[in-house]
Design an enzyme around this catalytic site. Structure first.
Site, PDB file in Angstrom:
ATOM      1  CG  ASP A  47      -6.397  47.479  42.462  1.00  0.00           C
ATOM      2  OD1 ASP A  47      -5.706  47.247  41.301  1.00  0.00           O
ATOM      3  OD2 ASP A  47      -7.150  48.482  42.871  1.00  0.00           O
ATOM      4  CG  LEU A  48      -7.517  48.113  35.879  1.00  0.00           C
ATOM      5  CD1 LEU A  48      -7.374  49.577  35.835  1.00  0.00           C
ATOM      6  CD2 LEU A  48      -8.072  47.767  35.689  1.00  0.00           C
TER       7      LEU A  48
ATOM      8  N   GLY B 261      -9.875  53.424  36.502  1.00  0.00           N
ATOM      9  CA  GLY B 261      -8.290  54.016  36.151  1.00  0.00           C
ATOM     10  C   GLY B 261      -8.996  54.953  36.686  1.00  0.00           C
TER      11      GLY B 261
ATOM     12  CG  ASN C  29     -10.757  66.660  26.589  1.00  0.00           C
ATOM     13  OD1 ASN C  29     -10.177  67.791  27.651  1.00  0.00           O
ATOM     14  ND2 ASN C  29     -11.458  66.179  27.667  1.00  0.00           N
TER      15      ASN C  29
ATOM     16  CE1 TYR D 269      -7.760  60.269  33.721  1.00  0.00           C
ATOM     17  CE2 TYR D 269      -8.279  62.948  32.336  1.00  0.00           C
ATOM     18  CZ  TYR D 269      -8.742  61.536  32.585  1.00  0.00           C
ATOM     19  OH  TYR D 269      -9.933  61.666  32.253  1.00  0.00           O
TER      20      TYR D 269
ATOM     21  CE  LYS E  89      -7.412  57.908  30.719  1.00  0.00           C
ATOM     22  NZ  LYS E  89      -8.765  56.342  30.949  1.00  0.00           N
TER      23      LYS E  89
END
Length: 269
Positions: free
Chosen positions: A49-50, A71, A110, A138, A142
């Site tokens: 896991d991160l 992610g 995007n 989300y 980013k």
């Protein structure tokens, strides 16, 4: 910059990770794979896991660069996004700093600028310096990732190419996607350019093929040496016949982020 030989690919079990682990080795990369889930057929892949800082540091040790795809890739609760995308990306950069890794390719989206009005008619293409206008938690993560990449370049000298990915699938599945689609082959070409271009500092690029219906400016990606070969227009007749052209009066069609701005798909886990 010579091609790095050993590259850590995070999120290697995901859709984009699966495509890239099949395509990037042809460019001479020795991939080290990491995902929170075991990867079938890849017994040497790292399952972590991160949030596991020790495992991340071991994963980046000795690599030349990181392609960070791990992610949550859809909308989710803020707590889930915070843990996976925000804290997880921070943990990745800290591990890279501690182990002296000098280059990261970050899978932005995007959706970091999703509330930007989409071009209509003779409107100019969306520039890479468009201000952050995230359409979801989300997309917010980013935006954070891009700012984190800039900070780690300014503060610690870690270079990053942040790729605002459109939709990387074998073929587009909606009329909107005709404008933001990136073929898997072009995706590999863009990641290769991002890994090998000299002196990138922190560079933001849009990630798509050279689509006839393109909405954004690919010049910063081309400046890295990216030469897209594909165009979604070959799929246009079928998709337009099924779905109709985009309607500027439809809230789902008004912005770059599409239905992420109105009714985003939710992460199922």
């Amino acid at each position: 910059m010579p091609a790095p030989r050993t590259v850590l690919l995070t999120g290697a079990a995901g859709g984009l990770g699966t495509l890239m682990r099949g395509l990037l080795p042809a460019y001479g990369y020795d991939l080290r794979l990491l995902d929170v889930r075991p990867i079938e057929g890849e017994p040497d892949a790292i399952t972590a896991d991160l949030a596991d800082k020790k495992a991340l540091r071991e994963a980046v040790r000795g690599v030349d660069a990181v392609v960070h795809l791990a992610g949550i890739s859809l909308e989710a609760s803020f707590d889930k996004i915070l843990r996976a995308n925000i804290e997880g990306t921070y943990n990745l950069y800290e591990a890279a700093r501690e182990e002296g890794v000098g280059r990261v390719v970050f899978a932005s989206s995007n959706h970091a600028v999703g509330f930007t009005p989409r071009p209509v008619g003779d409107d100019p293409l969306i520039a890479v310096d468009a201000p952050h206008r995230p359409d979801t938690f989300y997309g917010l993560s980013k935006s954070f990732g891009e700012d984190l990449a800039q900070f780690y370049w300014d503060k610690h000298g870690i270079e990053t190419v942040s790729v605002r990915i459109g939709s990387c699938f074998l073929e587009p599945s909606s009329v909107r996607m005709l404008s933001v689609w990136m073929s898997p082959g072009d995706g590999a070409r863009l990641f290769h350019a991002a890994l090998t271009a000299p002196a990138v500092g922190h560079t933001v690029v849009y990630g798509s093929s050279a689509n006839t219906r393109l909405w954004w400016d690919l010049s910063s990606a081309r400046a890295l040496g990216y030469e897209p070969r594909d165009d979604s227009e070959q799929y246009a007749d079928k998709l337009v016949a099924e779905q109709g052209e985009l309607d500027p009066a439809n809230p789902d069609h008004a912005h770059l982020g599409g239905h992420f701005c109105t009714n985003p798909p939710v992460w199922p886990y």
